[in-house]
Design a protein around this motif. Structure first.
Motif, PDB file in Angstrom:
ATOM      1  N   THR A 140      -4.991   2.311   0.928  1.00 11.32           N
ATOM      2  CA  THR A 140      -5.907   3.358   1.337  1.00 11.32           C
ATOM      3  C   THR A 140      -7.271   2.716   1.592  1.00 11.32           C
ATOM      4  OG1 THR A 140      -4.763   5.009   0.018  1.00 11.32           O
ATOM      5  CG2 THR A 140      -7.023   5.497   0.608  1.00 11.32           C
ATOM      6  N   THR A 141      -7.862   3.046   2.759  1.00  9.56           N
ATOM      7  CA  THR A 141      -9.223   2.576   3.026  1.00  9.56           C
ATOM      8  C   THR A 141     -10.202   3.559   2.402  1.00  9.56           C
ATOM      9  OG1 THR A 141      -8.434   1.738   5.139  1.00  9.56           O
ATOM     10  CG2 THR A 141     -10.823   1.863   4.836  1.00  9.56           C
ATOM     11  N   LEU A 142     -11.154   3.040   1.637  1.00  8.54           N
ATOM     12  CA  LEU A 142     -12.136   3.909   0.995  1.00  8.54           C
ATOM     13  C   LEU A 142     -13.405   3.972   1.837  1.00  8.54           C
ATOM     14  CD1 LEU A 142     -11.611   2.914  -2.730  1.00  8.54           C
ATOM     15  CD2 LEU A 142     -10.569   4.743  -1.411  1.00  8.54           C
ATOM     16  N   LYS A 143     -14.302   4.874   1.436  1.00  4.92           N
ATOM     17  CA  LYS A 143     -15.526   5.126   2.217  1.00  4.92           C
ATOM     18  C   LYS A 143     -16.337   3.863   2.473  1.00  4.92           C
ATOM     19  CE  LYS A 143     -18.077   8.828   1.446  1.00  4.92           C
ATOM     20  NZ  LYS A 143     -18.699  10.021   0.840  1.00  4.92           N
ATOM     21  N   ASP A 144     -16.413   3.021   1.437  1.00  5.98           N
ATOM     22  CA  ASP A 144     -17.251   1.830   1.592  1.00  5.98           C
ATOM     23  C   ASP A 144     -16.483   0.696   2.266  1.00  5.98           C
ATOM     24  OD1 ASP A 144     -15.508   1.157  -0.338  1.00  5.98           O
ATOM     25  OD2 ASP A 144     -17.004   0.715  -1.890  1.00  5.98           O
ATOM     26  N   GLY A 145     -15.296   0.986   2.798  1.00  7.29           N
ATOM     27  CA  GLY A 145     -14.547  -0.033   3.522  1.00  7.29           C
ATOM     28  C   GLY A 145     -13.643  -0.879   2.651  1.00  7.29           C
TER      29      GLY A 145
ATOM     30  N   THR B 100      -5.510  10.621   0.042  1.00  6.80           N
ATOM     31  CA  THR B 100      -5.521   9.621  -1.031  1.00  6.80           C
ATOM     32  C   THR B 100      -6.835   8.851  -1.082  1.00  6.80           C
ATOM     33  OG1 THR B 100      -4.652   7.790   0.290  1.00  6.80           O
ATOM     34  CG2 THR B 100      -3.032   9.313  -0.633  1.00  6.80           C
ATOM     35  N   ASP B 101      -7.699   9.044  -0.071  1.00  4.94           N
ATOM     36  CA  ASP B 101      -8.956   8.273  -0.099  1.00  4.94           C
ATOM     37  C   ASP B 101     -10.062   9.079  -0.776  1.00  4.94           C
ATOM     38  OD1 ASP B 101      -9.996  10.066   1.737  1.00  4.94           O
ATOM     39  OD2 ASP B 101      -9.424   8.823   3.462  1.00  4.94           O
ATOM     40  N   ASP B 102     -11.266   8.493  -0.812  1.00  4.95           N
ATOM     41  CA  ASP B 102     -12.366   9.141  -1.531  1.00  4.95           C
ATOM     42  C   ASP B 102     -13.337   9.830  -0.585  1.00  4.95           C
ATOM     43  OD1 ASP B 102     -13.220   6.835  -0.396  1.00  4.95           O
ATOM     44  OD2 ASP B 102     -14.425   6.162  -2.107  1.00  4.95           O
TER      45      ASP B 102
ATOM     46  N   THR C 115       3.837   5.163   0.027  1.00 10.85           N
ATOM     47  CA  THR C 115       3.145   6.090   0.921  1.00 10.85           C
ATOM     48  C   THR C 115       1.844   6.516   0.270  1.00 10.85           C
ATOM     49  OG1 THR C 115       4.440   7.824  -0.062  1.00 10.85           O
ATOM     50  CG2 THR C 115       5.203   7.021   2.059  1.00 10.85           C
ATOM     51  N   PRO C 116       0.737   5.968   0.598  1.00 17.12           N
ATOM     52  CA  PRO C 116       0.524   4.891   1.560  1.00 17.12           C
ATOM     53  C   PRO C 116       0.596   3.523   0.884  1.00 17.12           C
ATOM     54  CG  PRO C 116      -1.559   5.745   0.784  1.00 17.12           C
ATOM     55  CD  PRO C 116      -0.515   6.503   0.049  1.00 17.12           C
TER      56      PRO C 116
ATOM     57  N   THR D 117      -0.807  10.774   3.151  1.00 15.04           N
ATOM     58  CA  THR D 117      -1.486   9.675   3.833  1.00 15.04           C
ATOM     59  C   THR D 117      -2.218  10.123   5.093  1.00 15.04           C
ATOM     60  OG1 THR D 117       0.570   9.236   4.984  1.00 15.04           O
ATOM     61  CG2 THR D 117       0.119   7.918   3.057  1.00 15.04           C
TER      62      THR D 117
ATOM     63  N   ARG E 181      -0.356   5.896 -13.467  1.00 16.11           N
ATOM     64  CA  ARG E 181      -0.706   5.375 -12.139  1.00 16.11           C
ATOM     65  C   ARG E 181      -1.900   4.457 -12.245  1.00 16.11           C
ATOM     66  NH1 ARG E 181       1.187   7.444  -7.272  1.00 16.11           N
ATOM     67  NH2 ARG E 181      -0.768   7.488  -6.130  1.00 16.11           N
TER      68      ARG E 181
ATOM     69  N   ARG F 110      -7.737   0.090  -1.357  1.00 10.85           N
ATOM     70  CA  ARG F 110      -7.166   0.414  -2.659  1.00 10.85           C
ATOM     71  C   ARG F 110      -5.646   0.501  -2.540  1.00 10.85           C
ATOM     72  NH1 ARG F 110      -8.738   5.972  -4.592  1.00 10.85           N
ATOM     73  NH2 ARG F 110      -6.887   6.453  -3.373  1.00 10.85           N
TER      74      ARG F 110
ATOM     75  N   PRO G 206      71.212   2.981 -16.518  1.00 14.91           N
ATOM     76  CA  PRO G 206      70.425   3.764 -15.570  1.00 14.91           C
ATOM     77  C   PRO G 206      68.930   3.542 -15.800  1.00 14.91           C
ATOM     78  CG  PRO G 206      71.375   5.177 -17.264  1.00 14.91           C
ATOM     79  CD  PRO G 206      71.965   3.815 -17.447  1.00 14.91           C
TER      80      PRO G 206
ATOM     81  N   ASP H  68     -19.675   6.201   6.618  1.00 15.75           N
ATOM     82  CA  ASP H  68     -18.620   5.493   5.880  1.00 15.75           C
ATOM     83  C   ASP H  68     -17.570   4.900   6.824  1.00 15.75           C
ATOM     84  OD1 ASP H  68     -16.854   7.483   6.651  1.00 15.75           O
ATOM     85  OD2 ASP H  68     -17.078   8.608   4.783  1.00 15.75           O
ATOM     86  N   ALA H  69     -16.560   4.324   6.245  1.00 22.67           N
ATOM     87  CA  ALA H  69     -15.572   3.574   7.028  1.00 22.67           C
ATOM     88  C   ALA H  69     -14.397   4.450   7.467  1.00 22.67           C
ATOM     89  CB  ALA H  69     -15.045   2.406   6.194  1.00 22.67           C
ATOM     90  N   ILE H  70     -14.474   5.760   7.130  1.00 19.93           N
ATOM     91  CA  ILE H  70     -13.319   6.619   7.397  1.00 19.93           C
ATOM     92  C   ILE H  70     -13.630   7.587   8.522  1.00 19.93           C
ATOM     93  CG2 ILE H  70     -11.824   8.385   6.396  1.00 19.93           C
ATOM     94  CD1 ILE H  70     -12.302   6.857   3.706  1.00 19.93           C
TER      95      ILE H  70
ATOM     96  N   GLN I  24       3.884  12.159   4.197  1.00 19.71           N
ATOM     97  CA  GLN I  24       4.445  11.811   2.879  1.00 19.71           C
ATOM     98  C   GLN I  24       3.363  11.147   2.036  1.00 19.71           C
ATOM     99  OE1 GLN I  24       7.203  12.261   1.366  1.00 19.71           O
ATOM    100  NE2 GLN I  24       8.614  12.973   2.954  1.00 19.71           N
TER     101      GLN I  24
ATOM    102  N   VAL J 289      76.812   7.818 -14.211  1.00 19.37           N
ATOM    103  CA  VAL J 289      75.610   7.632 -15.061  1.00 19.37           C
ATOM    104  C   VAL J 289      75.200   8.933 -15.722  1.00 19.37           C
ATOM    105  CG1 VAL J 289      73.191   6.942 -15.067  1.00 19.37           C
ATOM    106  CG2 VAL J 289      74.851   5.699 -13.648  1.00 19.37           C
TER     107      VAL J 289
ATOM    108  N   PHE K 244      -4.710   2.279 -10.087  1.00 25.00           N
ATOM    109  CA  PHE K 244      -5.362   2.120  -8.788  1.00 25.00           C
ATOM    110  C   PHE K 244      -6.144   0.821  -8.793  1.00 25.00           C
ATOM    111  CE2 PHE K 244      -5.044   6.784  -9.265  1.00 25.00           C
ATOM    112  CZ  PHE K 244      -4.289   7.052  -8.136  1.00 25.00           C
TER     113      PHE K 244
END
Lengths: 297, 482
Positions: B380-385, A146-148, B376-377, A137, B443, B388, B13, A247-249, A134, A16, B445
């Motif tokens: 959120t619980t606010l002052k007045d309960g 994150t709250d007021d 995360t989160p 929170t 964002r 959010r 081949p 308050d609630a916090i 993270q 070949v 809320f």
């Protein structure tokens, strides 16, 4: 080893390719001696030449205590350092606006805000999530950002001051100071008195007091011992970091037991002052980021 | 035995170098069609980037543009965003089925007339013929030793090839940037490195594929000949040597003798012009085969010879297997069946996919809303309960003007909401301004007074409304409570 088929002395050619064979033959299978294709051979020679160039240009040969550095002094470590430097330069350019702008100006300009939030988020993840979690929170004893509900104030300036100087961080002269006394441990209130005052505070926050609690006695104790910081109505005082009790916090928990412990032992959470660890631009960015988490005032 | 020049012998081949094909010049109907299609296809390719299309001041005015930097694809009045790339899937399906339909009707129309490999190779052959001469001259030139004139001819050919290849690469990059600006930048060496790199790559591939590899690409690299062989049937038109008429082959003189002796003689005079003009170097008389790209040039060559001999043309032509076999058996060929289940099915799929794409394109939204619930989160619980939840809204404005978008909610009574940084109207409708042809992240809320009473999770509907255009986009999401 002898082989009956071995016919090494007679020249043999492959039909070949026309090339001579090794002359070896086993069970009728001949061993060819066809040379490599020329293109393959030349590619191989060129790669050898190329490797010599490579030795000259790049760091290649180990010496006794160092190595050859190559013609241009290249090293991958230096290349990384250059890239990091370029990145930092670019970040500084982006952050140049943050340096001079006030917090309100940053908040008002979409362009600056974008840079500040990105930088703030990164820095938060590096420095703050250990305690505040993270996304800010929080956790028991570590405030939810994150709250007021703000113990020391939730305005841009307040947040900036807190980050810069810390809370009860005595190495910093401007740190935020305030003390929740250990009324039980230091003998200022007896056990039943503590229970009375806690039941009264629970009634302020519309939480369930213990059955048959003497709220009047609790109110009297509250006015003598607590109102100076937490206020007559229990609304708290941000000057001294006295939380709002209506308050609630509840930073340390809203169960009766947790509240009794707070009054008995006192509370004095600490936050480090970051002025010595972070540059002003990063603190500004962190401030804007924390303010943006939802609770900013 | 095979007279096939391009494909190695089956018994030979496995590893042999390719035999060079020297296609001969040919004139005729199919050659003219191929010239016209070549000019048409290359004309579109080279000049389309310079066509302008006005889209307003904020957007580029190039009719066809793949804008990687801003992540947009423009095609005349169509503008696609990255998330609409699935239209390409539809186009690919459409292209595949159109290829099948072409094949079921008239064989390898794509390979013979429209495939870039064919078009550029044809152009390169033309250049080669122009510089080095026709088939005989080229064979002779390659066989003789190197001389000044041979070097000159070869150098001229490769130079022109490289120029065409370079122009091909140059045109390619113009589809990815504003063409006039890029041409100017390229000429003044201001263009980005990637532009030069891609021109270099495309120049190399064009030069190598069309100048040097030619039919090898079709024979060894392209999958379509294999697929096509499995898809064709005996009703499809293909470039066919009508052996019923051509066999047995005999020269004009022999044919006359045979006929005089009362023996059969075919029309094929064994002039081998069909082989000489073939760009893949095959013998069409061996039947439909992998190497035949069905360009029709052998039809022109054979018709020319038949015309000169005073015999009817069409010894090689578009015909079906059924017709040829019927004539060979002496029966009359069946009528051409272009409408048959296969072609009807392909046409139906094309109509369905094309229709679905057009419908989708005509009814697509110019305002999109995507919602990501904050993890995360979760709440959120606010002052007045009250509780959010936070959401990140991504609002896409696909129009070329700035638009005010109102964010409204379909949620239980007492729910309030605000968008960070947005103007707030009196009736709880935050308005955000989305810039033209872009997306905006904001964002949101949402606060509910006592959501726990209604369970840990409830459905809310978030709506982005463009009041001026009357367009809406709504997304359902959850509101979480402890």
């Amino acid at each position: 080893m002898t082989n009956p088929n071995h016919t090494a002395h007679e020249p043999d050619f492959d039909a070949v390719t026309g090339q001579s064979t090794t002359g070896h033959s086993w069970d009728g299978i001949r061993e060819l001696n066809t040379p490599l294709p020329r293109w393959w051979l030349w590619t191989f020679y060129i790669t050898i030449l190329w490797s010599i160039g490579y030795w000259l240009v790049y760091p290649a040969w180990p010496l006794i205590s160092s190595h050859t550095t190559g013609l241009f002094g290249y090293s991958s470590r230096a290349a990384v350092a250059l890239e990091v430097q370029a990145l930092e330069q670019r970040r500084d350019q982006q952050a140049a606006g943050l340096k001079t702008a006030s917090l309100e100006e940053i908040k008002a300009s979409p362009e600056l805000l974008r840079v500040a939030l990105a930088r703030g988020k990164a820095s938060f993840a590096e420095n703050c999530v250990g305690c505040h979690g993270q996304g800010g929170t929080g956790a028991p004893s570590y405030p939810n950002l994150t709250d007021d509900d703000w113990v020391w104030g939730g305005g841009l300036k307040d947040i900036q001051a807190t980050i810069q100087n810390g809370i009860r961080w005595t190495q910093n002269a401007d740190t935020r100071m305030g003390e929740m006394l250990a009324f039980g441990r230091q003998g200022m209130l007896k056990k039943d008195e503590i229970e009375q005052v806690v039941d009264f505070v629970r009634s302020l926050a519309k939480l369930e007091p213990a059955k048959g609690a003497n709220l009047a006695a609790g109110k009297a104790l509250y006015e003598t011992n607590c109102a100076s910081c937490h206020g007559e109505a229990g609304k708290g005082n941000r000057e001294v970091g006295a939380p709002d009790l209506t308050d609630a916090i509840w930073l340390y928990g809203s169960s009766r037991e947790a509240m009794i412990e707070s009054v008995h032992n006192g509370r004095a959470g600490i936050m480090p002052a970051w002025a010595s660890r972070l540059d002003p631009v990063t603190i500004k960015a962190l401030t804007v980021y924390v303010h943006s988490l939802g609770g900013g005032q | 035995m095979s007279s096939n020049a391009a494909i190695p012998d089956e018994d030979g081949p496995l590893y042999v170098s390719a035999k060079k094909v020297y296609p001969q010049r040919v004139k005729g109907r199919f050659r003219r069609i191929k010239w016209a299609l070549l000019a048409f296809c290359l004309g579109i390719y080279y000049f389309l980037p310079f066509v302008r299309w006005d889209r307003g001041p904020a957007l580029p005015d190039q009719a066809v543009l793949v804008d990687f930097e801003r992540r947009r694809f423009y095609f005349f009045f169509i503008e696609l965003w990255p998330q609409e790339v699935y239209y390409l899937t539809g186009l690919l399906i459409l292209a595949a089925i159109v290829l099948f339909l072409m094949n079921a009707i008239a064989g390898r129309i794509w390979c013979g007339y429209l495939c870039p490999q064919t078009v550029w190779t044809d152009l390169f052959f033309a250049v080669e013929r122009l510089i080095e001469g026709d088939r005989r001259d080229r064979i002779k030139l390659d066989a003789e030793g190197w001389s000044a004139s041979k070097i000159g001819l070869k150098a001229a050919k490769h130079f022109v090839w490289l120029m065409i290849a370079w122009w091909t690469g140059g045109a390619w990059v113009l589809y990815f940037s504003d063409a006039p600006t890029l041409v100017k930048d390229l000429a003044t060496f201001q263009a980005p490195f990637s532009a030069y790199l891609w021109i270099g790559i495309l120049t190399a591939t064009t030069y190598v594929f069309a100048g040097h590899m030619r039919e090898q690409v079709c024979l060894y690299m392209c999958p379509w000949p294999r697929i096509q062989a499995a898809l064709t049937d005996s009703d499809a038109l293909n470039v066919t040597y009508k052996f019923d008429r051509g066999e047995p082959r005999a020269s004009v003189k022999q044919a006359a003798q045979l006929k005089a002796a009362g023996q059969p003689a075919g029309d094929c005079v064994e002039c081998k012009q069909c082989i000489a003009v073939c760009p893949t170097g095959i013998d069409i008389r061996e039947g439909t085969q992998l190497g035949c790209i069905q360009c029709g040039l052998c039809i022109d060559a054979c018709d020319d010879v038949m015309g000169k001999l005073g015999r009817p043309t069409g010894l090689i032509g578009y015909d079906t297997v059924k017709a040829v076999e019927a004539r060979a058996c002496g029966t009359s060929p069946p009528a051409l069946r272009l409408v048959r289940p296969r072609t009807v099915l392909y046409a139906a799929i094309i109509a369905f996919v094309g229709g679905a794409m057009l419908y989708q394109l005509a009814t697509r939204a110019f305002l999109n809303l995507a919602v990501v619930h904050e993890r995360t989160p979760l709440f959120t619980t606010l002052k007045d309960g009250s509780i959010r939840n936070a959401y990140t809204l991504r609002i896409a404005n696909k129009r070329s003007e700035e638009r005010p978008i109102a964010i409204t909610l379909d949620a239980p009574m007492g729910t309030t909401w605000e968008v960070a940084g947005a103007q707030q109207t009196a009736d709880w409708r935050p308005i955000v301004i989305v810039p033209p042809d872009s997306t905006l992240d904001v964002r949101l809320f949402v606060t509910m007074p006592q959501p726990q009473a209604r369970g840990p999770s409830q459905m809310i509907q978030i709506k982005a409304a463009d009041l001026s255009f009357g367009e809406n986009a709504t997304v359902k999401d959850n509101f979480f409570a402890p």
